[in-house]
Design a protein around this motif. Structure first.
Motif, PDB file in Angstrom:
ATOM      1  N   GLN A  30       0.851  -1.193   0.000  1.00 47.05           N
ATOM      2  CA  GLN A  30       0.000   0.000   0.000  1.00 47.05           C
ATOM      3  C   GLN A  30       0.890   1.247   0.000  1.00 47.05           C
ATOM      4  OE1 GLN A  30      -2.951   0.032   3.128  1.00 47.05           O
ATOM      5  NE2 GLN A  30      -3.206   2.254   3.028  1.00 47.05           N
ATOM      6  N   THR A  31       0.940   1.929  -1.123  1.00 45.63           N
ATOM      7  CA  THR A  31       1.827   3.086  -1.269  1.00 45.63           C
ATOM      8  C   THR A  31       1.077   4.394  -1.037  1.00 45.63           C
ATOM      9  OG1 THR A  31       1.409   3.204  -3.660  1.00 45.63           O
ATOM     10  CG2 THR A  31       3.278   1.841  -2.925  1.00 45.63           C
ATOM     11  N   ASP A  32       1.807   5.394  -0.574  1.00 42.86           N
ATOM     12  CA  ASP A  32       1.284   6.742  -0.365  1.00 42.86           C
ATOM     13  C   ASP A  32       2.474   7.693  -0.428  1.00 42.86           C
ATOM     14  OD1 ASP A  32       0.067   9.088   0.281  1.00 42.86           O
ATOM     15  OD2 ASP A  32      -0.800   8.388   2.181  1.00 42.86           O
ATOM     16  N   VAL A  33       2.751   8.192  -1.633  1.00 37.92           N
ATOM     17  CA  VAL A  33       3.948   9.012  -1.834  1.00 37.92           C
ATOM     18  C   VAL A  33       3.920  10.284  -1.000  1.00 37.92           C
ATOM     19  CG1 VAL A  33       4.429   8.107  -4.128  1.00 37.92           C
ATOM     20  CG2 VAL A  33       2.868  10.038  -3.883  1.00 37.92           C
TER      21      VAL A  33
ATOM     22  N   GLY B 114       8.015   3.857  10.821  1.00 36.15           N
ATOM     23  CA  GLY B 114       8.199   4.788   9.720  1.00 36.15           C
ATOM     24  C   GLY B 114       7.727   4.216   8.387  1.00 36.15           C
ATOM     25  N   THR B 115       8.014   4.948   7.335  1.00 33.14           N
ATOM     26  CA  THR B 115       7.644   4.521   5.986  1.00 33.14           C
ATOM     27  C   THR B 115       8.877   4.543   5.095  1.00 33.14           C
ATOM     28  OG1 THR B 115       7.077   6.783   5.304  1.00 33.14           O
ATOM     29  CG2 THR B 115       5.310   5.450   6.258  1.00 33.14           C
ATOM     30  N   ASP B 116       8.786   3.846   3.970  1.00 34.83           N
ATOM     31  CA  ASP B 116       9.919   3.816   3.049  1.00 34.83           C
ATOM     32  C   ASP B 116       9.759   4.880   1.971  1.00 34.83           C
ATOM     33  OD1 ASP B 116       7.966   2.856   1.343  1.00 34.83           O
ATOM     34  OD2 ASP B 116       8.778   0.821   1.234  1.00 34.83           O
ATOM     35  N   ASP B 117      10.564   4.804   0.919  1.00 32.66           N
ATOM     36  CA  ASP B 117      10.566   5.838  -0.113  1.00 32.66           C
ATOM     37  C   ASP B 117       9.294   5.865  -0.932  1.00 32.66           C
ATOM     38  OD1 ASP B 117      11.572   3.273  -0.929  1.00 32.66           O
ATOM     39  OD2 ASP B 117      12.011   4.156  -2.879  1.00 32.66           O
ATOM     40  N   LEU B 118       8.473   4.813  -0.842  1.00 33.13           N
ATOM     41  CA  LEU B 118       7.191   4.783  -1.550  1.00 33.13           C
ATOM     42  C   LEU B 118       6.009   4.998  -0.609  1.00 33.13           C
ATOM     43  CD1 LEU B 118       7.792   1.780  -4.004  1.00 33.13           C
ATOM     44  CD2 LEU B 118       7.990   4.226  -4.474  1.00 33.13           C
ATOM     45  N   GLY B 119       6.287   5.307   0.637  1.00 29.96           N
ATOM     46  CA  GLY B 119       5.226   5.541   1.607  1.00 29.96           C
ATOM     47  C   GLY B 119       4.624   4.272   2.175  1.00 29.96           C
ATOM     48  N   ARG B 120       5.281   3.140   1.973  1.00 25.58           N
ATOM     49  CA  ARG B 120       4.779   1.875   2.520  1.00 25.58           C
ATOM     50  C   ARG B 120       5.159   1.737   3.993  1.00 25.58           C
ATOM     51  NH1 ARG B 120       7.273  -1.878  -2.167  1.00 25.58           N
ATOM     52  NH2 ARG B 120       9.075  -0.664  -1.441  1.00 25.58           N
ATOM     53  N   ASP B 121       4.275   1.165   4.783  1.00 19.71           N
ATOM     54  CA  ASP B 121       4.504   1.011   6.219  1.00 19.71           C
ATOM     55  C   ASP B 121       5.548  -0.063   6.462  1.00 19.71           C
ATOM     56  OD1 ASP B 121       3.636   1.555   9.050  1.00 19.71           O
ATOM     57  OD2 ASP B 121       3.193  -0.584   8.941  1.00 19.71           O
TER      58      ASP B 121
ATOM     59  N   ASP C 262      16.550  -1.805  -0.517  1.00 18.49           N
ATOM     60  CA  ASP C 262      15.818  -0.563  -0.787  1.00 18.49           C
ATOM     61  C   ASP C 262      16.332   0.583   0.077  1.00 18.49           C
ATOM     62  OD1 ASP C 262      14.228  -1.925  -2.602  1.00 18.49           O
ATOM     63  OD2 ASP C 262      12.648  -2.353  -1.138  1.00 18.49           O
ATOM     64  N   ALA C 263      16.859   0.263   1.268  1.00 16.73           N
ATOM     65  CA  ALA C 263      17.265   1.305   2.209  1.00 16.73           C
ATOM     66  C   ALA C 263      18.644   1.875   1.929  1.00 16.73           C
ATOM     67  CB  ALA C 263      17.239   0.744   3.636  1.00 16.73           C
ATOM     68  N   GLN C 264      19.454   1.206   1.109  1.00 18.96           N
ATOM     69  CA  GLN C 264      20.841   1.633   0.961  1.00 18.96           C
ATOM     70  C   GLN C 264      20.986   3.010   0.325  1.00 18.96           C
ATOM     71  OE1 GLN C 264      23.090  -0.935  -1.655  1.00 18.96           O
ATOM     72  NE2 GLN C 264      21.353  -1.288  -3.004  1.00 18.96           N
ATOM     73  N   GLY C 265      19.992   3.463  -0.395  1.00 17.65           N
ATOM     74  CA  GLY C 265      20.069   4.803  -0.977  1.00 17.65           C
ATOM     75  C   GLY C 265      19.561   5.901  -0.059  1.00 17.65           C
TER      76      GLY C 265
ATOM     77  N   ALA D  42      16.935   8.460   6.127  1.00 17.53           N
ATOM     78  CA  ALA D  42      15.866   7.592   6.646  1.00 17.53           C
ATOM     79  C   ALA D  42      16.499   6.352   7.276  1.00 17.53           C
ATOM     80  CB  ALA D  42      14.893   7.212   5.530  1.00 17.53           C
ATOM     81  N   TRP D  43      17.104   6.538   8.452  1.00 16.15           N
ATOM     82  CA  TRP D  43      17.820   5.444   9.109  1.00 16.15           C
ATOM     83  C   TRP D  43      16.922   4.255   9.434  1.00 16.15           C
ATOM     84  CZ3 TRP D  43      15.594   4.333  13.717  1.00 16.15           C
ATOM     85  CH2 TRP D  43      14.855   5.348  14.337  1.00 16.15           C
ATOM     86  N   TRP D  44      15.632   4.532   9.648  1.00 17.45           N
ATOM     87  CA  TRP D  44      14.706   3.484  10.059  1.00 17.45           C
ATOM     88  C   TRP D  44      14.485   2.441   8.963  1.00 17.45           C
ATOM     89  CZ3 TRP D  44      13.734   8.702   9.713  1.00 17.45           C
ATOM     90  CH2 TRP D  44      13.008   9.140   8.588  1.00 17.45           C
ATOM     91  N   MET D  45      14.736   2.812   7.717  1.00 16.86           N
ATOM     92  CA  MET D  45      14.534   1.859   6.627  1.00 16.86           C
ATOM     93  C   MET D  45      15.510   0.688   6.703  1.00 16.86           C
ATOM     94  SD  MET D  45      13.687   4.172   3.243  1.00 16.86           S
ATOM     95  CE  MET D  45      13.703   2.694   2.222  1.00 16.86           C
ATOM     96  N   SER D  46      16.684   0.928   7.258  1.00 16.82           N
ATOM     97  CA  SER D  46      17.676  -0.150   7.374  1.00 16.82           C
ATOM     98  C   SER D  46      17.756  -0.725   8.784  1.00 16.82           C
ATOM     99  CB  SER D  46      19.053   0.365   6.952  1.00 16.82           C
ATOM    100  OG  SER D  46      19.450   1.463   7.762  1.00 16.82           O
ATOM    101  N   VAL D  47      17.529   0.100   9.798  1.00 16.70           N
ATOM    102  CA  VAL D  47      17.704  -0.342  11.178  1.00 16.70           C
ATOM    103  C   VAL D  47      16.695  -1.421  11.557  1.00 16.70           C
ATOM    104  CG1 VAL D  47      17.490   0.352  13.594  1.00 16.70           C
ATOM    105  CG2 VAL D  47      18.808   1.758  12.005  1.00 16.70           C
TER     106      VAL D  47
END
Length: 306
Positions: A63-66, A80-87, A255-258, A263-268
């Motif tokens: 489920q995306t939400d830019v 948090g959310t990722d670069d596409l707004g996904r939970d 996805d988090a490496q960029g 957005a530290w939470w994407m990898s942590v």
């Protein structure tokens, strides 16, 4: 006179009672190990979350939400959310089921193939042992991840291919462990007596060899589950495991490496999920080793009484 040879219809009391007492003592020692209990509790929680993930996830995994992209952890999005707004929380708990499924299936695959190879090789010896172990040595000549990459590249990426690849690379490990344990058990007096009395080889393998090698094999199973989790994450990180948009812990790290700086939470959080799961399996393996290995059990009992 009765035949003293233990058979399926005529088990002797001395075969049953010491093993039962040993199992009871092992379970008591295992239950008294706080580190092992902690690992079991963690793994049970992870398993329950994985099974109930479709109902626990507050959002759809795709489920995306830019407009909400790269939001930091909050009451609305716990991780948090990722670069596409996904939970991220929803994706992590759903991915846990995929990771555990791949790990379990691949390790069972390796167990079912590797353990019989090791038992037969160690028990029969001779040319059979030489041929089987040379095949195992050929597989050991390749680094684990490199061999898995080669298998996935040949069969094409995907979940089923990942299970097969990880299962194949762990098969020789189980074969080696089972063979080493069988070599030490086959020279025991009770095995030699059974041979002298004409007990069928298949019954010796099932009644005497297999029960006495379960300790090392069970410990190896727990450790292999940990490494299978890491292997699946590595393959997914390289784009050869679970394919997008399906969530996987390794894929989420890719996805988090960029976005490491913003957005530290994407990898942590995906990294923490891998770390906790692998650590729990390793701690469980250590605990099982302490109670299933007689020498380690003696040391553990001595430490507990000290």
């Amino acid at each position: 006179m009765t035949d003293p040879t233990p058979t399926p219809e005529n088990p002797t009391a001395t075969d049953v009672e010491p093993e039962a007492d040993g199992r009871v003592a092992a379970w008591k020692l295992l239950a008294g190990n706080p580190v092992t209990l902690f690992s079991v509790i963690v793994l049970v929680i992870i398993l329950v979350v994985a099974l109930l993930a479709p109902w626990l996830a507050p959002y759809g995994v795709n489920q995306t939400d830019v407009t909400r992209a790269l939001q930091s952890p909050s009451a609305e999005h716990w991780m948090g959310t990722d670069d596409l707004g996904r939970d991220i929380f929803s994706r992590i708990i759903v991915a846990s089921g995929t990771s555990l499924q791949i790990a379990l299936v691949s390790v069972i695959f390796a167990f079912v193939i590797g353990v019989p190879i090791g038992i037969i090789s160690g028990y029969l010896g001779g040319i059979t042992d030489t041929v089987l172990m040379r095949c195992v040595d050929v597989m050991f000549a390749f680094p684990v991840l490199l061999l898995a990459l080669a298998i996935v590249a040949i069969l094409s990426p995907g979940q089923l291919t990942t299970m097969i690849a990880i299962g194949v690379v762990f098969t020789p490990i189980f074969a080696r462990v089972a063979r080493a344990s069988t070599l030490s058990v086959r020279v025991e007096p009770f095995v030699q007596v059974s041979k002298t009395m004409g007990t069928p080889g298949w019954w010796i393998l099932l009644r005497h060899i297999l029960p006495n090698i379960t300790g090392p094999v069970v410990v190896q199973t727990s450790l292999s589950l940990a490494f299978a989790i890491l292997s699946e994450a590595a393959l997914s990180f390289l784009g050869l495991g679970i394919q997008p948009p399906n969530p996987s812990w390794g894929g989420m790290l890719f996805d988090a490496q960029g976005f490491m700086s913003q957005a530290w939470w994407m990898s942590v959080f995906p990294g923490a999920a891998i770390f906790v799961t692998v650590l729990a399996f390793n701690l469980l393996g250590d605990g099982l080793r302490d109670v299933l290995d007689p020498k380690q059990r003696t040391l553990a009992e001595a430490r507990r009484k000290a």
